[in-house]
Structure formats: C-alpha cells, structure tokens
Design a protein around this motif. Structure first.
Motif, PDB file in Angstrom:
ATOM      1  N   GLY A  32       0.830  -1.202   0.000  1.00 24.61           N
ATOM      2  CA  GLY A  32       0.000   0.000   0.000  1.00 24.61           C
ATOM      3  C   GLY A  32       0.864   1.251   0.000  1.00 24.61           C
ATOM      4  O   GLY A  32       0.505   2.266  -0.614  1.00 24.61           O
ATOM      5  N   LEU A  51       0.805   4.308  -2.649  1.00 24.64           N
ATOM      6  CA  LEU A  51       0.764   5.749  -2.364  1.00 24.64           C
ATOM      7  C   LEU A  51       1.905   6.461  -3.086  1.00 24.64           C
ATOM      8  O   LEU A  51       1.711   7.523  -3.690  1.00 24.64           O
ATOM      9  N   THR A  81      -3.989   8.569  10.520  1.00 26.88           N
ATOM     10  CA  THR A  81      -3.827   7.625   9.410  1.00 26.88           C
ATOM     11  C   THR A  81      -2.583   6.810   9.719  1.00 26.88           C
ATOM     12  O   THR A  81      -1.775   7.204  10.561  1.00 26.88           O
ATOM     13  N   ALA A 131       2.308   5.546   7.013  1.00 23.32           N
ATOM     14  CA  ALA A 131       2.691   5.341   5.612  1.00 23.32           C
ATOM     15  C   ALA A 131       2.207   6.478   4.712  1.00 23.32           C
ATOM     16  O   ALA A 131       2.892   6.834   3.745  1.00 23.32           O
ATOM     17  N   THR A 132       1.039   7.050   5.010  1.00 24.77           N
ATOM     18  CA  THR A 132       0.517   8.125   4.162  1.00 24.77           C
ATOM     19  C   THR A 132       1.503   9.297   4.159  1.00 24.77           C
ATOM     20  O   THR A 132       1.816   9.859   3.103  1.00 24.77           O
ATOM     21  N   VAL A 134      -7.915   9.971   3.378  1.00 25.50           N
ATOM     22  CA  VAL A 134      -7.749   8.600   3.864  1.00 25.50           C
ATOM     23  C   VAL A 134      -9.087   8.105   4.408  1.00 25.50           C
ATOM     24  O   VAL A 134      -9.622   8.662   5.364  1.00 25.50           O
ATOM     25  N   ASP A 154      -6.451   7.400  -0.155  1.00 26.88           N
ATOM     26  CA  ASP A 154      -5.806   6.260   0.506  1.00 26.88           C
ATOM     27  C   ASP A 154      -6.933   5.347   0.971  1.00 26.88           C
ATOM     28  O   ASP A 154      -7.628   5.619   1.952  1.00 26.88           O
ATOM     29  N   ALA A 210      -6.583   2.107   1.725  1.00 25.16           N
ATOM     30  CA  ALA A 210      -6.000   0.894   2.318  1.00 25.16           C
ATOM     31  C   ALA A 210      -6.968   0.204   3.271  1.00 25.16           C
ATOM     32  O   ALA A 210      -7.045  -1.017   3.318  1.00 25.16           O
ATOM     33  N   GLN A 211      -7.730   0.996   4.045  1.00 27.77           N
ATOM     34  CA  GLN A 211      -8.582   0.405   5.087  1.00 27.77           C
ATOM     35  C   GLN A 211     -10.055   0.328   4.677  1.00 27.77           C
ATOM     36  O   GLN A 211     -10.892   0.010   5.515  1.00 27.77           O
ATOM     37  N   SER A 247      -4.133  -1.181  -0.203  1.00 27.41           N
ATOM     38  CA  SER A 247      -3.164  -2.116   0.373  1.00 27.41           C
ATOM     39  C   SER A 247      -3.777  -3.505   0.421  1.00 27.41           C
ATOM     40  O   SER A 247      -4.985  -3.651   0.660  1.00 27.41           O
ATOM     41  N   LYS A 266      -5.791  -6.174   5.980  1.00 28.55           N
ATOM     42  CA  LYS A 266      -6.756  -5.446   5.172  1.00 28.55           C
ATOM     43  C   LYS A 266      -7.951  -6.316   4.776  1.00 28.55           C
ATOM     44  O   LYS A 266      -7.951  -7.522   4.977  1.00 28.55           O
ATOM     45  N   GLY A 321       1.024  -6.336  -0.627  1.00 33.34           N
ATOM     46  CA  GLY A 321       0.593  -5.977  -1.975  1.00 33.34           C
ATOM     47  C   GLY A 321      -0.129  -4.644  -1.972  1.00 33.34           C
ATOM     48  O   GLY A 321      -0.533  -4.144  -0.915  1.00 33.34           O
TER      49      GLY A 321
HETATM   50  C1  PLP Z   1      -4.419   4.035   5.902  1.00 37.67           C
HETATM   51  C2  PLP Z   1      -3.243   3.234   5.435  1.00 37.67           C
HETATM   52  N1  PLP Z   1      -2.463   3.713   4.452  1.00 37.67           N
HETATM   53  C3  PLP Z   1      -1.422   3.024   3.974  1.00 37.67           C
HETATM   54  C4  PLP Z   1      -1.094   1.791   4.465  1.00 37.67           C
HETATM   55  C5  PLP Z   1       0.130   1.109   3.952  1.00 37.67           C
HETATM   56  O1  PLP Z   1      -0.079  -0.143   3.440  1.00 37.67           O
HETATM   57  P1  PLP Z   1       1.097  -1.237   3.422  1.00 37.67           P
HETATM   58  O2  PLP Z   1       1.286  -1.708   4.822  1.00 37.67           O
HETATM   59  O3  PLP Z   1       0.585  -2.288   2.507  1.00 37.67           O
HETATM   60  O4  PLP Z   1       2.311  -0.564   2.894  1.00 37.67           O
HETATM   61  C6  PLP Z   1      -1.888   1.231   5.486  1.00 37.67           C
HETATM   62  C7  PLP Z   1      -1.680  -0.124   6.063  1.00 37.67           C
HETATM   63  O5  PLP Z   1      -0.749  -0.638   6.458  1.00 37.67           O
HETATM   64  C8  PLP Z   1      -2.980   1.980   5.990  1.00 37.67           C
HETATM   65  O6  PLP Z   1      -3.752   1.501   6.972  1.00 37.67           O
END
Ligand code: PLP
Length: 419
Positions: A81, A85, A106, A109-110, A151, A177, A179-180, A201, A206, A213
């Motif tokens: 994920g 991004l 968030t 990672a964001t 997000v 975003d 991912a969730q 993500s 997830k 992935g």
């Molecule tokens: C809101 C959010 N953004 C981004 C990510 C990043 O995803 P990843 O762990 O697959 O890199 C996550 C989860 O881990 C997330 O919860």
C-alpha cells in the motif's frame, strides 16, 4: 440481562466463545487461494512479465479485474500500500517543494510516502467521521499545496463532496488512501475511483489480502503511465512508452504468487463487505434504545451506505471513561479498544517521531528545501481528543448470530452500568 455483574468486576463474561480474529480476507483463505498459488508454481511463471510457458499473468488479470470492479480505466499492481501511495503521488507529479495535506489520523505510511517523494506532509485535523475535516484542510492550503490525501479510515468514507470541491476550487490533486476501506463507496461510487488516483493495500490486516501488496487506480492515462514507469525500473520500455518520455523508475512490482492470491480474494470482496455490513447493522440496531437513552454519539458517517463495515465506533464524554468502558467490554469478551490509548501507535500523528522531528535520510530532505515549518505533538488537539474518547469494536465478517447476540448483551451490560 442474564448476568448483571460486569465481568471486569468478577461477573460471568457475556461472550461465551472467542470472536474471530480481525483478518477479514485472511480468515477466508481457503482451497481457492491454495489452488491459485499451486497453479502459478506449477506453471513456473513467477514473474509478471514472462515465464517458460504461455500461461497468463495473474498480476495483469488482477489489474484488469480490479479496474473493472472499481469502475476505472486503469490499475497498476504493486508490492504494498505504501508503494501504491508512492506510485500514486509520483503519478500526480508530486515532488520537492510541494506540500501534501494528510490527516493527523492515518497509518504513518501516508505521510512517509509524501516524504519519500521529496514533498512535505502538512497535517490536518480529523472530525467526528475520523477522516479529514474539510474546514481544517482549507485552513492548511498554501501556494505550495499540491495534493490532498483523503484517507478512508477504518472502513469509513471521507467527506468526499467537500474535499473534491475544495480540490477543484484550489486546483489541487486528490489521492484516496483506500488501504482500510476496500469495497466501500461514496455516493454509489467505489472508494478509490472518485479522486485523481486511488491507493489500496493488500497487507494481511486489510479487507482482502495477499499478505503484502498494493493497487494504484486511476482514470487518467498520464497518471497511469507515470505510475507504470515509477513501479518498475524499465516500466516505460515494457509498456511501450516512447523513449523520450521515459522517467527513471524503481522496482515496486507485484509477484505472480501475490497476484494469484489477490485475484481470488477480489472475488470474495463483495461477500466479505456484505457480511461485515450486516453484522455491524445488527449490532448497532441492538444498541438503538440504549444509545438514545444514554445519548451515545456514534462516529459520523459521511455516507452510511458506503461504509465498509469493519468497525463500530462511538464517543464517550472523557478519555478515562473510554478506557474503562473498553476494558469492561474486553472483559466481557468483545473485541473492544480505545482508538488512541496513549500507548505508541503509528496511526496517530503525535507518535510519528521521524516526521515530527523532521529526521532525514540525507541533507535535510525534504524539509531543508522548504521554508521552516513546525510540527508538535499537540498540534491537532481535536484529533487527539476524539481518538482518546473513541471506543472501537472490530466487526469480523465471520461473527455468528450467537456472537452478535452475546456481543449485544455485553454492550448493554457495560453501557448501562458505566455510562
Ligand atoms: C491508511 C493506510 N495507508 C497506507 C497503508 C500502507 O499499506 P502497506 O502496509 O501495505 O504498505 C496502510 C496499512 O498498512 C494503511 O492503513
């Protein structure tokens, strides 16, 4: 009520059997995923772009299927994920000198993806939806702002009308975003298809998963081509982009094994989200009366029908009370917690030490290229206040009717006594 004495005080817990762990897609891995992985192994085609035989690329099939599912033209599968991004931001042309507005709540990672692109993350408050507060986003816009990272936290859609209109008025890009909130929607459109680009993500927590992935989604051919070039060192050449337009990429590709698992999981997504929504609706309905009597304030839902259903959140008047209620619910056997308990949590901006302290890999980047800015642990007080008062319940798709009845009992027991 069957057992009035709270379990936290030595009474009998309301929930008599363990609730399933909160890995929605992970817990539904079955013979279909096993077969898909075996097929890839037997074909010996483990790499997206070629193999010894002529079996199709599962990663390419996944991209096509996910784009169709979302209702967008293009999708690029990547390794995480975070990579999605980064590829999405690269697709938008975000880079040094730019600011990207990210919510104070968030996964880190964001913000890290923004830093990785050489841009500066600017933090904005969330509101009672636990997603970006559009009014605070507007206050944070400067001439350097290039994009807003909306997000969709904990399955819940952002206030997309307001954010899209802000982006339009100020000529900003919007990256979702998602991912969730894979499988969620807003105004009848799938999340990840409303902004300029979506990032998903497939990490193990997830809604659907291949362990690791990610997926980048867009309708825009330029963003797609840039994401293709970014995620593969020779992605430009491999995808027929003219030599004079090719930009240097890195390797964030997805393996065929991951693609095969994700493709099977995609086929299960609607069912998983449907089951979570049903379970959430039943639990919430069981609290109707109590919620009215006790004045319980649930998390705001900008589009209740679009919520992916992974959790039920309500706010209580004070942080300490939230801790006590969550502990009591847990003792009853419910999967409850306070969203921010004060223990280090990289979902909450005040624990993003590398960002707040502007620690850099080299040369002070990206902050050294930017007029001085300050972050502090208390710069988003509203976010902190809300998260510390937010009691959160996981809603597994695999809860049985007995679980739901017992959870409702536990909820009624605890909230009657402690609110
Ligand atoms: C809101 C959010 N953004 C981004 C990510 C990043 O995803 P990843 O762990 O697959 O890199 C996550 C989860 O881990 C997330 O919860």
């Amino acid at each position: 009520m069957k057992h009035d004495k709270l379990a936290i005080d030595g009474g009998v817990p309301a929930v008599t059997r363990p609730v399933p762990p909160m890995y929605p897609g992970g817990m539904r891995i079955g013979p279909e995923e096993e077969q898909a992985v075996l097929d890839v192994l037997r074909s010996k085609r483990l790499f997206r772009y070629y193999g010894p035989g002529d079996s199709p690329s599962r990663v390419e099939m996944l991209e096509k299927a996910f784009a169709a599912h979302l209702g967008v033209r293009r999708c690029v599968a990547v390794s995480s994920g975070t990579a999605a991004l980064m590829g999405g931001l690269a697709g938008l042309g975000v880079g040094p000198g730019d600011e990207v507005i990210v919510p104070a709540y968030t996964w880190i990672a964001t913000a890290s993806a923004v830093v990785a692109l050489g841009a500066v993350p600017i933090l904005a408050e969330v509101d009672e939806s636990l997603t970006l507060d559009p009014a605070d986003v507007e206050r944070k816009i400067t001439p350097r702002t290039r994009a807003i990272a909306a997000v969709h936290m904990r399955g819940g859609p952002c206030r997309m009308d307001a954010l899209l209109s802000l982006a339009r008025r100020h000529d900003l890009h919007l990256i979702e975003d998602t991912a969730q909130a894979n499988g969620g929607s807003y105004g009848g459109r799938k999340l990840g298809s409303l902004g300029d680009v979506g990032a998903f993500s497939l990490q193990f927590n997830k809604i659907i998963t291949s362990g690791e992935g990610g997926l980048i989604t867009t309708d825009d051919e330029t963003i797609w081509k840039r994401a293709l070039m970014y995620h593969d060192v020779i992605g430009g050449d491999r995808n027929g982009i003219p030599e004079e337009e090719i930009l240097p990429g890195i390797n964030l590709r997805m393996s065929e094994l991951h693609g095969a698992v994700a493709l099977v999981q995609l086929g299960k997504l609607d069912r998983i989200v449907g089951d979570m929504r049903r379970n959430k609706a039943l639990l919430k309905a069981s609290m109707d009366d109590l919620a009215r009597r006790k004045g319980i304030r649930f998390r705001d839902e900008p589009d209740p029908e679009g919520d992916a259903g992974i959790c039920l959140v309500f706010f209580v008047p004070a942080a300490e009370r939230a801790q006590h209620i969550a502990a009591a619910l847990k003792a009853e056997g419910l999967p409850a917690s306070v969203i921010y308990s004060g223990r280090r949590d990289y979902h909450v901006y005040c624990d993003w030490a590398p960002i707040l302290r502007q620690r850099s890999w080299a040369g002070g980047a990206p902050w050294a290229w930017h007029p001085p800015i300050e972050y502090s642990r208390d710069m988003c007080p509203r976010t902190l206040d809300l998260l510390q008062r937010a009691v959160h319940l996981d809603i597994s798709p695999d809860l049985t009717d007995v679980h739901l009845e017992e959870m409702a009992d536990g909820m009624a027991k605890v909230l009657s006594a402690l609110l």
